[in-house]
Design a protein around this motif. Structure first.
Motif, short mmCIF file in Angstrom:
data_model
loop_
_atom_site.label_atom_id
_atom_site.label_comp_id
_atom_site.label_asym_id
_atom_site.label_seq_id
_atom_site.Cartn_x
_atom_site.Cartn_y
_atom_site.Cartn_z
N UNK A 15 0.67 -1.15 -0.19
CA UNK A 15 -0.06 -0.09 -0.12
C UNK A 15 0.81 1.30 -0.07
N UNK A 16 1.97 1.38 0.89
CA UNK A 16 2.81 2.61 0.78
C UNK A 16 3.42 2.98 -0.69
N UNK A 17 3.86 1.73 -1.40
CA UNK A 17 4.32 2.07 -2.47
C UNK A 17 3.21 2.59 -3.71
N UNK A 18 2.16 1.90 -3.57
CA UNK A 18 1.18 2.13 -4.56
C UNK A 18 0.18 3.50 -4.32
N UNK A 19 0.47 4.11 -3.02
CA UNK A 19 0.00 5.39 -2.78
C UNK A 19 1.26 6.46 -3.10
N UNK A 20 2.40 6.08 -3.02
CA UNK A 20 3.42 6.94 -3.70
C UNK A 20 3.41 6.95 -5.43
N UNK A 21 3.08 5.75 -5.82
CA UNK A 21 2.86 5.84 -7.24
C UNK A 21 1.67 6.61 -7.51
N UNK A 22 0.74 6.63 -7.20
CA UNK A 22 -0.60 7.43 -7.52
C UNK A 22 -0.29 8.80 -7.44
N UNK A 23 0.28 9.15 -6.58
CA UNK A 23 0.85 10.65 -6.48
C UNK A 23 1.59 11.20 -7.46
N UNK A 24 2.64 10.46 -7.44
CA UNK A 24 3.82 10.35 -8.40
C UNK A 24 3.28 10.70 -10.00
N UNK A 25 2.17 9.79 -10.40
CA UNK A 25 1.53 9.93 -11.64
C UNK A 25 0.79 11.04 -11.77
N UNK A 26 0.58 11.99 -10.87
CA UNK A 26 0.00 13.21 -11.02
C UNK A 26 1.06 14.54 -10.97
N UNK A 27 2.27 14.10 -10.87
CA UNK A 27 3.21 15.19 -10.83
C UNK A 27 4.45 14.77 -11.65
#
Length: 367
Positions: A15-27
């Motif tokens: 979950x921690x990595x998938x959360x970071x990926x979701x944010x990074x995809x928007x930046x």
């Protein structure tokens, strides 16, 4: 951009990595670095424009002959004479030295938050559920410039979180938020979704559930579990999908899903419009138990405690789950959540770096 957004990603679960990926995809326009111990496990999900720094584990190995554990109230993990711990801290400090204009987003570690602060690096802490009023969390929350809760304020209890006044309640999100599923009225099967962070849901439980439910009910098991040899004679309408990168298709015919109360799991099921029966797994600070309580309080899930999973009436539980209001469940996530986080991070960078020259001058007048 002259500054760097560095995501420290805890290796437990996905979950921690998938959360970071979701944010990074928007930046994608920003300079972004992931730093963690087990990034390669989900390398295919990490965007190409993200730099990765791979840290060694911080647990003792056979070479750490003088390693020993000591308990301290102000930190969560305080071993002595562990080479991996020394090496990973050195790698992080080296990164800060090369990239002094960095905002670190910590998901999660009180020790990393404090290390960054001692290096003069502004930090952002990802807020999790659970009772986190202990000294280590209090130090991390106090040292952080911003706390981000990846859920709505109504899912929190301020009395358990004294730093709620500097928390950005961004709203929940998952990889399915921008393409929320439509309700399939033909979906009647039962899903069993097992996360990667450790779960009491196993082949014995699947075997038990199969005996409890009508034979015509189909069970779809997603995650790392195999049928036990003793239960092979009782696998009618049980389908084992194993680990899958995208559980949406495996759960397509399921209207109700039994799962643990991991944050990423809950948010994904909310976006997939699945009615949730959660069995909170044992986690530090009662994280999943607290989340399950909040979900049940809001009418978004049915909760079964681990000690009751073999004694509860599962037919009744599934009937209760049928009564969950899907519109209420869908409010757990927000299409604006990641935009809210992006704005919060950019505002923090502007505060610390855009006018840094003026700030140095103001400090010099006191020297």
């Amino acid at each position: 951009m002259p500054y760097n957004y560095c995501f420290y990603i805890h290796h437990h679960g996905a979950g921690h990595l998938m959360r970071a990926v979701a944010i990074a995809n928007k930046m994608p326009e920003h300079q972004i670095t992931f730093i963690g111990s087990d990034l390669m496990r989900h390398a295919n999900a990490i965007p190409d424009y993200v730099d990765c720094i791979h840290l060694p584990m911080d647990t003792p190995t056979k070479q750490d002959s003088y390693a020993k554990s000591e308990s301290k109230s102000f930190l969560h993990y305080t071993p002595l004479n562990v080479h991996g711990l020394l090496e990973r801290n050195g790698l992080m400090i080296d990164f800060f030295r090369r990239n002094p204009q960095t905002i670190i987003i910590v998901d999660v570690s009180s020790e990393v938050t404090l290390l960054a602060r001692l290096c003069g690096i502004p930090s952002v802490v990802i807020r999790q559920h659970g009772n986190r009023t202990d000294p280590a969390h209090a130090l991390a929350y106090e040292s952080a410039d911003l706390i981000i809760a990846p859920f709505s304020q109504e899912m929190d209890t301020p009395v358990n979180h004294p730093f709620w006044n500097k928390t950005l309640y961004a709203g929940g999100f998952s990889r399915y938020t921008d393409c929320k599923a439509t309700l399939d009225w033909e979906a009647k099967d039962i899903g069993i979704l097992i996360g990667e962070g450790g779960s009491p849901i196993n082949s014995s439980f699947v075997h038990h559930l199969r005996k409890e439910l009508p034979k015509e009910v189909k069970l779809h098991v997603v995650g790392k579990v195999e049928p036990s040899t003793s239960s092979l004679d009782n696998q009618t309408h049980v389908f084992y999908h194993g680990r899958v990168d995208n559980p949406q298709e495996a759960l397509r015919t399921c209207s109700r899903v039994i799962c643990n109360a991991g944050h990423n799991t809950i948010m994904e099921l909310a976006d997939l419009r699945k009615k949730i029966i959660c069995i909170p797994a044992e986690r530090p600070f009662n994280e999943q138990t607290d989340k399950a309580f909040q979900l049940e309080r809001l009418g978004c899930a049915v909760t079964v405690l681990e000690q009751h999973m073999y004694t509860v009436d599962w037919n009744a539980c599934l009937n209760y789950a049928d009564c969950i209001d899907l519109d209420r469940l869908q409010k757990l996530t927000s299409s604006n959540a990641i935009s809210n986080i992006k704005k919060g991070l950019e505002s923090l960078s502007e505060k610390h770096f855009v006018h840094s020259t003026d700030k140095v001058t103001s400090y010099e007048q006191y020297s």
